[in-house]
Write a protein that holds these residues in place. Structure first.
Motif, PDB file in Angstrom:
ATOM      1  N   SER A  75      -3.075  -0.781  -3.690  1.00  0.00           N
ATOM      2  CA  SER A  75      -3.814   0.359  -3.258  1.00  0.00           C
ATOM      3  C   SER A  75      -2.398   1.608  -3.107  1.00  0.00           C
ATOM      4  O   SER A  75      -1.594   1.283  -2.665  1.00  0.00           O
ATOM      5  CB  SER A  75      -4.367   0.191  -2.095  1.00  0.00           C
ATOM      6  OG  SER A  75      -5.148   1.271  -1.502  1.00  0.00           O
TER       7      SER A  75
ATOM      8  N   ALA B  86      -3.122  -0.002   5.689  1.00  0.00           N
ATOM      9  CA  ALA B  86      -4.129   0.365   5.438  1.00  0.00           C
ATOM     10  C   ALA B  86      -4.974   0.769   6.351  1.00  0.00           C
ATOM     11  O   ALA B  86      -6.047   1.687   5.973  1.00  0.00           O
ATOM     12  CB  ALA B  86      -4.823  -1.196   5.516  1.00  0.00           C
TER      13      ALA B  86
ATOM     14  N   ARG C 279      -9.029   1.632   5.521  1.00  0.00           N
ATOM     15  CA  ARG C 279      -9.769   0.276   4.554  1.00  0.00           C
ATOM     16  C   ARG C 279      -9.387  -0.493   5.822  1.00  0.00           C
ATOM     17  O   ARG C 279      -7.729  -0.672   5.797  1.00  0.00           O
ATOM     18  CB  ARG C 279      -8.801   0.167   3.750  1.00  0.00           C
ATOM     19  CG  ARG C 279      -8.859   0.708   2.368  1.00  0.00           C
ATOM     20  CD  ARG C 279      -7.778   0.952   1.556  1.00  0.00           C
ATOM     21  NE  ARG C 279      -8.628   1.603   0.227  1.00  0.00           N
ATOM     22  CZ  ARG C 279      -9.117   2.060  -0.491  1.00  0.00           C
ATOM     23  NH1 ARG C 279     -10.043   0.737  -0.955  1.00  0.00           N
ATOM     24  NH2 ARG C 279      -9.409   2.668  -1.263  1.00  0.00           N
TER      25      ARG C 279
ATOM     26  N   THR D   5      -7.998  -4.951   4.484  1.00  0.00           N
ATOM     27  CA  THR D   5      -7.180  -4.897   2.905  1.00  0.00           C
ATOM     28  C   THR D   5      -5.896  -5.032   4.441  1.00  0.00           C
ATOM     29  O   THR D   5      -5.796  -4.588   4.865  1.00  0.00           O
ATOM     30  CB  THR D   5      -7.117  -4.313   1.644  1.00  0.00           C
ATOM     31  OG1 THR D   5      -6.031  -4.716   1.221  1.00  0.00           O
ATOM     32  CG2 THR D   5      -6.165  -2.712   2.402  1.00  0.00           C
ATOM     33  N   GLY D   6      -4.640  -5.503   3.684  1.00  0.00           N
ATOM     34  CA  GLY D   6      -3.425  -5.200   4.283  1.00  0.00           C
ATOM     35  C   GLY D   6      -3.240  -6.802   4.575  1.00  0.00           C
ATOM     36  O   GLY D   6      -1.983  -6.671   5.025  1.00  0.00           O
TER      37      GLY D   6
ATOM     38  N   ILE E  23       0.933  -0.968  -0.229  1.00  0.00           N
ATOM     39  CA  ILE E  23      -0.415   0.070   0.120  1.00  0.00           C
ATOM     40  C   ILE E  23       0.724   1.034  -0.240  1.00  0.00           C
ATOM     41  O   ILE E  23       1.737   1.401   0.869  1.00  0.00           O
ATOM     42  CB  ILE E  23      -0.766   0.002   0.805  1.00  0.00           C
ATOM     43  CG1 ILE E  23      -1.447  -1.193   1.504  1.00  0.00           C
ATOM     44  CG2 ILE E  23      -1.695   1.128   1.139  1.00  0.00           C
ATOM     45  CD1 ILE E  23      -2.866  -1.415   2.688  1.00  0.00           C
TER      46      ILE E  23
ATOM     47  N   GLN F 109      -4.871   4.243   5.125  1.00  0.00           N
ATOM     48  CA  GLN F 109      -6.014   4.873   3.910  1.00  0.00           C
ATOM     49  C   GLN F 109      -7.172   4.768   4.610  1.00  0.00           C
ATOM     50  O   GLN F 109      -8.747   4.721   3.520  1.00  0.00           O
ATOM     51  CB  GLN F 109      -6.419   3.695   2.813  1.00  0.00           C
ATOM     52  CG  GLN F 109      -4.860   4.246   1.948  1.00  0.00           C
ATOM     53  CD  GLN F 109      -4.271   3.430   1.051  1.00  0.00           C
ATOM     54  OE1 GLN F 109      -5.055   2.052   0.834  1.00  0.00           O
ATOM     55  NE2 GLN F 109      -4.307   3.697  -0.482  1.00  0.00           N
TER      56      GLN F 109
ATOM     57  N   THR G  29       2.057  -2.773   4.324  1.00  0.00           N
ATOM     58  CA  THR G  29       0.791  -4.465   4.386  1.00  0.00           C
ATOM     59  C   THR G  29      -0.311  -3.103   5.275  1.00  0.00           C
ATOM     60  O   THR G  29      -0.657  -1.748   4.876  1.00  0.00           O
ATOM     61  CB  THR G  29       0.736  -4.851   3.993  1.00  0.00           C
ATOM     62  OG1 THR G  29       1.414  -5.656   5.650  1.00  0.00           O
ATOM     63  CG2 THR G  29       1.683  -5.631   2.981  1.00  0.00           C
ATOM     64  N   CYS G  30      -0.388  -4.010   6.504  1.00  0.00           N
ATOM     65  CA  CYS G  30      -1.396  -3.290   7.260  1.00  0.00           C
ATOM     66  C   CYS G  30      -1.305  -2.079   8.035  1.00  0.00           C
ATOM     67  O   CYS G  30      -2.714  -1.818   7.553  1.00  0.00           O
ATOM     68  CB  CYS G  30      -1.529  -4.379   8.327  1.00  0.00           C
ATOM     69  SG  CYS G  30       0.219  -4.815   8.993  1.00  0.00           S
TER      70      CYS G  30
END
Ligand SMILES: [Zn+2]
Length: 434
Positions: A115, A342, A347, A350-351, A57, A345, A338-339
């Motif tokens: 993303s 997320a 979100r 995801t991640g 991400i 963002q 990654t996480c």
């Protein structure tokens, strides 16, 4: 699709596990050591010598700036912006921006990004490119204001309002519209207050540039008698889920404010070095429980969207800066990529490689020359892998990149158009004189 007998990275344990990851439609429906029941006509992906990761991400980007790749090298930020970047940006159209964004998306997918957060001066074209390609994105305009205009009259405010109405949360959140404030030095308190309300009323995230250079911080003290972090904090922007790019110059008080307001930081090491801005101390940020993520920034200051390279540089810089090789281990870095991205963002789906999460995934092929022999896959992923080792990038269960192919992007046309735009923006005589 069933990823069979594959090594996969768990953000929960911070380790690699071997087993099966099953994707049905948009979701990850199974993760485990035992082989699950296979659905009729299900594709089996052989995981031998492959590493499956949550998609990366990229929390700070300006995708259409692929069209301004590498211009203005060797200039400091303010001269780079005013002498090189802004004059070319005045010539950009929505059509140019569409091509530049698609080119950027292709480059991102090729390095495993599923993303990205993007701020720029043109909006519709970026949203259309995101929806056509299938990648996840948080798109915003960079609201600016240089005089005492009302919020509604400030540049890019109406565009932001229109984009929220037309695109916010399209395709179950594949495309989110954020509210962007370019920076303290391009804003007024009135406009920042307005942006804070606009984001709050529409449940939007906020993106901004923050404390990128020492000059920016000093000028803010001259103007407002406070740091840029204090400025934004007092104007209420941080009541929204905010991602602040750069954060190279932070005081102890700034760190506490960012932590208290749960502001995420988009660390952009390549851009900070190329523009001579400095080195952000992300180890110190993490010690203050700040959510630190990784961004590429745009390709005029990077000069590519090779996210893997930014991850590597992020780790190397901290080890050298702190004279301590133990800081930012590979597993921490992969979580940041990654996480943690997320979270920045906004979100929640995801991640992570977890049952019920969106199937936003990347596969790294360990058969390449630069990944032999296989020793410590997480370390090799950060320090030895190249975008050419990305075998597959999947977003919401759909393959958007595999073995050099982009199923949702007419890459030949995008390359042809980008070349034509380049010839228009940069006449040949100028290119030769470079
Ligand atoms: Zn930026």
């Amino acid at each position: 699709m069933l990823f069979s007998n594959i090594n996969y990275f768990s953000t929960e344990s911070g380790q690699i596990h071997c087993g099966y990851v099953q994707v049905l439609n948009e979701k990850i429906v199974y993760v485990g050591e035992k082989k699950p029941k296979i659905h009729e006509n299900e594709e089996i992906y052989d995981g031998t010598d492959k590493l499956l990761l949550p998609g990366f991400i990229n929390t700070h980007c300006h995708a259409p700036m692929t069209l301004l790749r590498s211009i203005g090298a060797d200039l400091p930020l303010q001269r780079w912006l005013h002498e090189k970047i802004f004059p070319i940006e005045k010539k950009l159209t929505e059509s140019y921006s569409y091509t530049g964004t698609m080119l950027g998306i292709a480059e991102l997918l090729r390095s495993g990004v599923t993303s990205f957060s993007d701020m720029y001066v043109l909006g519709k074209s970026r949203c259309d490119a995101v929806l056509e390609s299938g990648i996840n994105a948080n798109i915003c305009m960079g609201i600016v204001c240089f005089d005492d205009k009302n919020f509604q009259e400030a540049p890019f405010v109406q565009d932001t309002i229109d984009m929220i109405k037309e695109y916010h949360n399209t395709n179950h959140g594949q495309l989110q519209i954020d509210v962007g404030i370019h920076a303290e030095y391009t804003s007024t308190p009135n406009v920042v207050r307005g942006a804070a309300e606009l984001a709050f009323d529409n449940k939007c995230n906020v993106q901004l540039h923050l404390c990128e250079t020492q000059q920016e911080v000093e000028a803010c003290h001259m103007r407002h008698h406070k740091s840029p972090v204090q400025y934004f904090s007092e104007l209420g922007i941080f009541k929204n889920n905010t991602t602040a790019a750069h954060c190279v110059y932070l005081t102890e008080n700034d760190l506490e404010l960012l932590s208290a307001h749960q502001v995420s930081v988009a660390h952009c090491p390549m851009s900070n070095l190329k523009l001579g801005s400095g080195i952000a101390d992300i180890v110190k940020m993490q010690a203050h429980n700040i959510n630190v993520t990784i961004g590429t920034d745009g390709t005029a200051s990077n000069d590519n969207l090779n996210y893997i390279e930014d991850m590597k540089l992020a780790a190397l810089l901290q080890k050298g800066y702190h004279k301590d090789p133990s800081v930012i281990p590979a597993s921490t870095l992969l979580k940041m990529a990654t996480c943690h991205g997320a979270v920045a963002q906004g979100r929640t789906n995801t991640g992570k490689i977890c049952q019920g999460f969106d199937a936003d995934l990347v596969v790294i092929d360990f058969n390449s020359i630069n990944l032999q022999p296989q020793t410590e896959p997480l370390t090799e992923m950060i320090y030895a892998a190249l975008p050419s080792d990305v075998a597959l990038t999947m977003v919401r269960g759909k393959i958007l990149y595999q073995n050099g192919q982009f199923p949702t992007i007419d890459i030949e046309k995008i390359l042809f158009d980008a070349k034509k735009i380049g010839e228009t923006l940069y006449p040949l005589k100028n290119r030769i004189s470079l």
